[in-house]
Motif scaffolding. Structure first.
Motif, PDB file in Angstrom:
ATOM      1  N   MET B 281       0.842  -1.204   0.000  1.00  0.00           N
ATOM      2  CA  MET B 281       0.000   0.000   0.000  1.00  0.00           C
ATOM      3  C   MET B 281       0.879   1.257   0.000  1.00  0.00           C
ATOM      4  N   ASP B 282       1.921   1.212   0.798  1.00  0.00           N
ATOM      5  CA  ASP B 282       2.874   2.312   0.896  1.00  0.00           C
ATOM      6  C   ASP B 282       3.530   2.609  -0.453  1.00  0.00           C
ATOM      7  N   LEU B 283       3.983   1.538  -1.111  1.00  0.00           N
ATOM      8  CA  LEU B 283       4.652   1.705  -2.407  1.00  0.00           C
ATOM      9  C   LEU B 283       3.697   2.277  -3.453  1.00  0.00           C
ATOM     10  N   ALA B 284       2.436   1.813  -3.422  1.00  0.00           N
ATOM     11  CA  ALA B 284       1.456   2.307  -4.400  1.00  0.00           C
ATOM     12  C   ALA B 284       1.208   3.804  -4.190  1.00  0.00           C
ATOM     13  N   LEU B 285       1.122   4.223  -2.930  1.00  0.00           N
ATOM     14  CA  LEU B 285       0.912   5.649  -2.634  1.00  0.00           C
ATOM     15  C   LEU B 285       2.126   6.471  -3.064  1.00  0.00           C
ATOM     16  N   LYS B 286       3.321   5.945  -2.818  1.00  0.00           N
ATOM     17  CA  LYS B 286       4.547   6.659  -3.206  1.00  0.00           C
ATOM     18  C   LYS B 286       4.608   6.807  -4.713  1.00  0.00           C
ATOM     19  N   ASP B 287       4.291   5.710  -5.422  1.00  0.00           N
ATOM     20  CA  ASP B 287       4.313   5.734  -6.884  1.00  0.00           C
ATOM     21  C   ASP B 287       3.304   6.768  -7.401  1.00  0.00           C
ATOM     22  N   ALA B 288       2.179   6.876  -6.684  1.00  0.00           N
ATOM     23  CA  ALA B 288       1.125   7.815  -7.093  1.00  0.00           C
ATOM     24  C   ALA B 288       1.444   9.243  -6.656  1.00  0.00           C
ATOM     25  N   ASP B 289       2.454   9.380  -5.806  1.00  0.00           N
ATOM     26  CA  ASP B 289       2.800  10.676  -5.228  1.00  0.00           C
ATOM     27  C   ASP B 289       1.599  11.280  -4.488  1.00  0.00           C
ATOM     28  N   LEU B 290       0.939  10.450  -3.720  1.00  0.00           N
ATOM     29  CA  LEU B 290      -0.233  10.884  -2.960  1.00  0.00           C
ATOM     30  C   LEU B 290      -0.016  10.606  -1.477  1.00  0.00           C
ATOM     31  N   SER B 291      -0.758  11.339  -0.646  1.00  0.00           N
ATOM     32  CA  SER B 291      -0.754  11.068   0.797  1.00  0.00           C
ATOM     33  C   SER B 291      -1.931  10.164   1.107  1.00  0.00           C
ATOM     34  N   PRO B 292      -1.842   9.394   2.185  1.00  0.00           N
ATOM     35  CA  PRO B 292      -2.970   8.543   2.554  1.00  0.00           C
ATOM     36  C   PRO B 292      -4.285   9.326   2.651  1.00  0.00           C
ATOM     37  N   SER B 293      -4.212  10.561   3.142  1.00  0.00           N
ATOM     38  CA  SER B 293      -5.452  11.337   3.320  1.00  0.00           C
ATOM     39  C   SER B 293      -6.090  11.736   1.984  1.00  0.00           C
TER      40      SER B 293
END
Lengths: 83, 411
Positions: B281-293
């Protein structure tokens, strides 16, 4: 029917990495060195040995699977029901 | 072709085959009606089985579906793949079959957990039980887990990367992630990604029963009364395309694939590990350049086994921190069942429709929160809400994890 208990203990031991010398009937399954997948294999082994079907679900905590003795009782009951 | 660094990947078509119906529209309207496709299984004999329910594709007749001859000769799994691919292709508006030149710039990564296992089961029954002298000559071609993508490549003239991915319940998500990365890297300009599964049968249900993880009554994710998962079948396939390529041909862009993450637990065949699931999940968010919020909705893996739902909840909490409690999560498996390899494809479509419709699909059959399940699982009733960014989780046996993040169409 006493050999039911012995057969089940043998099956348990067979599926444990370092089985203890003796496994008393009152031992909780949670205290044995077995994981969920081992338990599925043990139940299969018991079913195969006694020609029965045990409705065991890894997602449920049931009385029948609390201690070694309760498993033995359940198996005896199923064997008797099988005639 | 635009620069590799700036290549963005969009979705221009979706295709679904599920226990809730064939076609994205039918699927989505069933989801919004909180329908459940899990019923007593009818396509195989359940008389001596402990588990008698499944999420079957109802009244499936490949001839009525108008499949071409090559698909009519194929296994049910390939037929599902063919139908979902056809829908995604049609929606994309792309002219098919492709010219040889365009075909070289296209991919078809269509996986399956077990491929044509029904064909194998039937042929073994013939050999071992009925003592037949031979199997049907197409047995091998129908069984192999690459027959789905092969048929699709033949149907549409897709001549670039074409193969099947195998990662049990993460198969479709891995497949979509691969196509996304192939487009991003410049290897291809567009492609079909997803998976199909048709493994409901007497023998495979026996094998699943032996794992002791199936529920005899229903699939109730994150809920107190959950007692296992329910097998299903179907297909979920996306048409992915490089953004400029889609724009140039005036395609209707449904969404952008923002990120993809994959990890392996390297720990245990059945017990998930939080480092692996949270890591993906962390890697997908990083790749997307998005924050969890930024994430407005998570389509959870949510299998309704005791261990998955607790581990997934813990993983979301670890990754999302303070915003975990405010992030709506649901498992649409509660309605379409666990379509195994195809699950992530069907659930990716649920994410895309949630964004298009600004609607959060529910987790149905929810009685009360299970132990340690204390997040917002959208219990029983879907909600209207602005949905811009979504995450789709797939966590497979063997500890193989894949996560996709979708966002709105660029500009």
């Amino acid at each position: 029917m006493e050999d039911v208990a012995q057969k089940i203990i043998d099956i348990l031991k067979k599926n444990m990495k370092e089985p203890p010398e003796t496994i008393p009937m009152e031992t909780p399954l949670s205290e044995l060195d077995i994981e969920s997948l081992d338990l599925a294999v043990i139940v299969f082994d018991i079913e195969d040995t006694f020609g029965i079907e045990i409705p065991y679900n890894a997602n449920e905590e049931v009385e029948d699977f609390k201690t070694v003795g309760s498993v033995v009782d359940k198996v005896k009951e199923l064997v008797a029901a099988n005639g | 072709m635009s620069n590799q660094q700036t290549r963005r990947v969009v979705v221009t078509g979706t295709g679904v085959v599920s226990s809730l119906g064939i076609g994205t529209d039918k699927f989505w309207s069933a989801i919004k009606n909180h329908e459940c496709g899990i019923e007593d299984a009818k396509t195989y004999n359940t008389e001596d089985l402990q588990i008698k329910i499944a999420g079957e594709v109802k009244d499936f007749d490949p001839k009525e579906e108008g499949l071409t001859k090559q698909f009519l000769m194929a296994d049910r799994y390939s037929q599902f793949a063919g139908i979902a691919a056809r829908e995604a292709v049609k929606q994309s508006g792309m002219e098919m079959p492709l010219s040889p030149e365009d075909g070289m710039r296209a991919a078809a990564i269509i996986g399956s957990g077990v491929g044509g296992i029904n064909t194998l089961e039937d042929s073994y029954r013939g050999l071992f039980e009925l003592k037949k002298r031979a199997t049907h000559p197409l047995t091998l071609l129908k069984t192999i887990g690459s027959s789905g993508p092969a048929h699709i490549s033949i149907e549409y003239g897709i001549k670039g990367p074409c193969f099947g991915v195998v990662s049990a319940c993460s198969t479709a998500t891995h497949s979509i992630g691969l196509v996304y990365n192939m487009i991003k890297s410049g290897m291809v300009d567009f492609g079909l990604g997803g998976a199909a599964e048709a493994s409901l049968a007497w023998g495979t249900t026996r094998a699943w029963q032996g794992m002791r993880v199936l529920s005899p009554v229903g699939l109730y994710p994150f809920s107190k009364h959950r007692n296992g998962t329910v097998l299903a079948e179907g297909a979920g396939i996306l048409m992915l395309e490089e953004y400029e390529h889609a724009k140039e041909r005036g395609a209707n862009i449904l969404a952008e694939v923002k990120g993809f993450g994959m990890t392996a637990d390297a720990a245990d065949m059945v017990n998930p590990d939080i480092d692996g699931t949270a890591g993906a999940m962390d890697l997908a968010l990083k790749d997307a350049d998005l924050s969890p919020s930024d994430i407005d909705y998570i389509n959870a893996h949510g299998t309704a086994t005791v261990v998955n739902d607790i581990n997934e909840t813990r993983s979301i909490k670890r990754v999302f921190g303070n915003s975990a409690k405010d992030t709506p999560i649901s498992s649409t498996k509660s309605m379409h069942g666990h379509a195994l390899g195809a699950g992530g494809g069907i659930e990716a479509v649920a994410c895309l429709k949630a964004m298009e419709d600004n609607y959060l699909p529910a987790t149905v059959g929810f009685d009360e929160p299970g132990d340690e399940c204390d997040l917002d699982y959208i219990p029983n009733e879907g909600r209207s809400s602005e949905v811009n960014y979504t995450m789709s989780n797939s966590f497979a046996f063997g500890g193989l994890n894949a996560v996709l993040v979708f966002g709105p169409s660029p500009a």
